[in-house]
Motif scaffolding. Structure first.
Motif, PDB file in Angstrom:
ATOM      1  N   GLN A 133     -12.473   5.068   5.195  1.00  0.00           N
ATOM      2  CA  GLN A 133     -11.175   5.234   4.535  1.00  0.00           C
ATOM      3  C   GLN A 133     -11.294   6.167   3.331  1.00  0.00           C
ATOM      4  OE1 GLN A 133      -8.933   1.473   3.907  1.00  0.00           O
ATOM      5  NE2 GLN A 133     -10.538   0.523   5.127  1.00  0.00           N
ATOM      6  N   GLN A 219      -4.387   3.619  15.307  1.00  0.00           N
ATOM      7  CA  GLN A 219      -3.208   3.354  14.482  1.00  0.00           C
ATOM      8  C   GLN A 219      -3.576   2.510  13.262  1.00  0.00           C
ATOM      9  OE1 GLN A 219      -0.181   1.620  17.003  1.00  0.00           O
ATOM     10  NE2 GLN A 219      -0.252   3.339  18.444  1.00  0.00           N
ATOM     11  N   ARG A 220      -4.416   1.522  13.466  1.00  0.00           N
ATOM     12  CA  ARG A 220      -4.823   0.668  12.350  1.00  0.00           C
ATOM     13  C   ARG A 220      -5.599   1.473  11.309  1.00  0.00           C
ATOM     14  NH1 ARG A 220      -9.400  -2.324  11.000  1.00  0.00           N
ATOM     15  NH2 ARG A 220      -8.958  -4.157   9.695  1.00  0.00           N
ATOM     16  N   GLN A 222      -5.419   4.634  10.738  1.00  0.00           N
ATOM     17  CA  GLN A 222      -4.478   5.545  10.082  1.00  0.00           C
ATOM     18  C   GLN A 222      -3.721   4.830   8.966  1.00  0.00           C
ATOM     19  OE1 GLN A 222      -4.154   8.665  10.351  1.00  0.00           O
ATOM     20  NE2 GLN A 222      -2.042   9.397  10.265  1.00  0.00           N
ATOM     21  N   ARG A 223      -3.290   3.615   9.242  1.00  0.00           N
ATOM     22  CA  ARG A 223      -2.555   2.853   8.240  1.00  0.00           C
ATOM     23  C   ARG A 223      -3.459   2.437   7.083  1.00  0.00           C
ATOM     24  NH1 ARG A 223       2.415   1.200   9.252  1.00  0.00           N
ATOM     25  NH2 ARG A 223       2.212  -0.550   7.796  1.00  0.00           N
ATOM     26  N   TYR A 226      -4.011   5.331   4.594  1.00  0.00           N
ATOM     27  CA  TYR A 226      -2.837   5.605   3.759  1.00  0.00           C
ATOM     28  C   TYR A 226      -2.226   4.333   3.184  1.00  0.00           C
ATOM     29  CZ  TYR A 226      -3.109  10.371   5.477  1.00  0.00           C
ATOM     30  OH  TYR A 226      -3.539  11.646   5.756  1.00  0.00           O
ATOM     31  N   ASP A 227      -3.021   3.263   3.130  1.00  0.00           N
ATOM     32  CA  ASP A 227      -2.578   2.003   2.529  1.00  0.00           C
ATOM     33  C   ASP A 227      -1.256   1.509   3.105  1.00  0.00           C
ATOM     34  OD1 ASP A 227      -4.818   1.875   0.860  1.00  0.00           O
ATOM     35  OD2 ASP A 227      -3.868   3.152  -0.637  1.00  0.00           O
ATOM     36  N   GLY A 228      -1.119   1.632   4.411  1.00  0.00           N
ATOM     37  CA  GLY A 228       0.054   1.109   5.096  1.00  0.00           C
ATOM     38  C   GLY A 228       1.241   2.034   5.153  1.00  0.00           C
ATOM     39  N   ASN A 229       1.124   3.224   4.549  1.00  0.00           N
ATOM     40  CA  ASN A 229       2.251   4.164   4.527  1.00  0.00           C
ATOM     41  C   ASN A 229       1.820   5.573   4.933  1.00  0.00           C
ATOM     42  OD1 ASN A 229       4.418   2.408   3.319  1.00  0.00           O
ATOM     43  ND2 ASN A 229       2.886   2.270   1.683  1.00  0.00           N
ATOM     44  N   PRO A 230       1.388   5.759   6.190  1.00  0.00           N
ATOM     45  CA  PRO A 230       0.980   7.104   6.624  1.00  0.00           C
ATOM     46  C   PRO A 230       2.180   8.040   6.672  1.00  0.00           C
ATOM     47  CG  PRO A 230       1.087   5.616   8.493  1.00  0.00           C
ATOM     48  CD  PRO A 230       1.283   4.767   7.267  1.00  0.00           C
ATOM     49  N   LYS A 232       4.750  10.659   7.975  1.00  0.00           N
ATOM     50  CA  LYS A 232       5.165  10.945   9.348  1.00  0.00           C
ATOM     51  C   LYS A 232       4.742  12.336   9.801  1.00  0.00           C
ATOM     52  CE  LYS A 232       9.186   7.870   9.268  1.00  0.00           C
ATOM     53  NZ  LYS A 232      10.648   7.763   9.436  1.00  0.00           N
ATOM     54  N   ASP A 235      -1.002  13.554  10.691  1.00  0.00           N
ATOM     55  CA  ASP A 235      -1.822  12.649  11.476  1.00  0.00           C
ATOM     56  C   ASP A 235      -3.265  12.833  11.064  1.00  0.00           C
ATOM     57  OD1 ASP A 235      -3.564  12.042  14.045  1.00  0.00           O
ATOM     58  OD2 ASP A 235      -1.689  10.947  14.291  1.00  0.00           O
TER      59      ASP A 235
END
Length: 259
Positions: A133, A219-220, A222-223, A226-230, A232, A235
């Motif tokens: 991360q 997906q996990r 990626q989130r 970005y601390d839950g806010n990737p 849009k 990527d």
């Protein structure tokens, strides 16, 4: 052979495979150019899990009381706080690093070496940070999806990052080999026992478990980066050229179907 040495070997294998392994025929998922290799390793891991790990986890789950399993999980989670604190600092999350240090101290003392999670009810929630991360936060792309033998889903970036995180994990510093291996085994079996229901649901619900696990993992991650806010428009693997090519291919396929 030490586990951190295995991580080094897996990283080298990842680089060699990425450079020399043929990809799946056709376009495929651009995040997974090594799908043939990854599926083979996924099948190997699944076979080992069904033959060895899952039966052991079932026996462990049947014999060991829930309270003990929770305590074992808490202890290993508490030992993992050092990795979290280290990466808090590298990511510039000063307040979170202080909070996580407080969490570690409270659970290590009043929580009896982490056997009981005293910190969460006290307002110090568990965070999830690792070097993968940290690299992602500072702009290092994840690279291709890569399944590790026995260790499961990863990416080229996350595989390399595991080497750094391993240096901060307690079992790596235990020189007595049987004790170190026993600690690793207990952590793995205890964790696997908590996932018995999830694995059964996966096999029953997913048409292609490999694709489901791959997409869920990416997906996990990626989130988490970005601390839950990737964002849009961004990527962790694709760049703008990849997205444009994917869009063009999709349009061409759609036009061909209409004709």
């Amino acid at each position: 052979m030490k586990k951190k040495d295995l991580s080094c070997i897996f990283t080298l294998l990842a680089v060699l495979t990425f450079n020399g392994c043929a990809s799946v025929p056709g376009k495929g998922d651009p995040r997974d150019p090594l799908e043939d290799y990854n599926r083979a390793v996924y099948k190997f891991n699944d076979t080992v899990d069904r033959a060895v790990l899952k039966p052991v986890a079932k026996g462990y789950d049947f014999v060991v009381p829930d309270l003990v399993k929770t305590g074992v999980g808490n202890v290993f989670s508490n030992l993992g706080e050092l990795v979290v604190i280290f990466n808090d600092a590298l990511q510039g999350k000063g307040e979170q690093a202080v909070a996580d240090m407080g969490r570690f101290i409270i659970n290590s003392t009043f929580g009896m070496v982490g056997l009981f999670d005293i910190a969460t009810p006290a307002g110090l929630p568990k965070h999830n940070e690792d070097f993968g991360q940290t690299l992602g936060k500072w702009g290092v792309n994840s690279g291709p999806y890569f399944v590790l033998p026995l260790l499961g889903p990863s990416t080229i970036r996350d595989t390399s990052a595991k080497i750094v995180d391993r240096q901060l994990q307690y079992p790596a510093y235990v020189e007595h080999v049987p004790t170190r291996n026993s600690a690793y085994a207990l952590d793995i079996v205890n964790t696997r026992s908590t996932l018995l229901g999830a694995s059964n649901a996966l096999n029953e619900a997913a048409l292609d478990p490999y694709v489901f696990v791959r997409d869920a993992y990416l997906q996990r991650r990626q989130r988490l980066v970005y601390d839950g806010n990737p964002p849009k428009e961004k990527d962790d693997f694709y760049d703008e050229e990849d997205l444009e090519e994917t869009s063009k291919d999709a349009n061409k396929q759609s036009d061909g179907e209409k004709k």
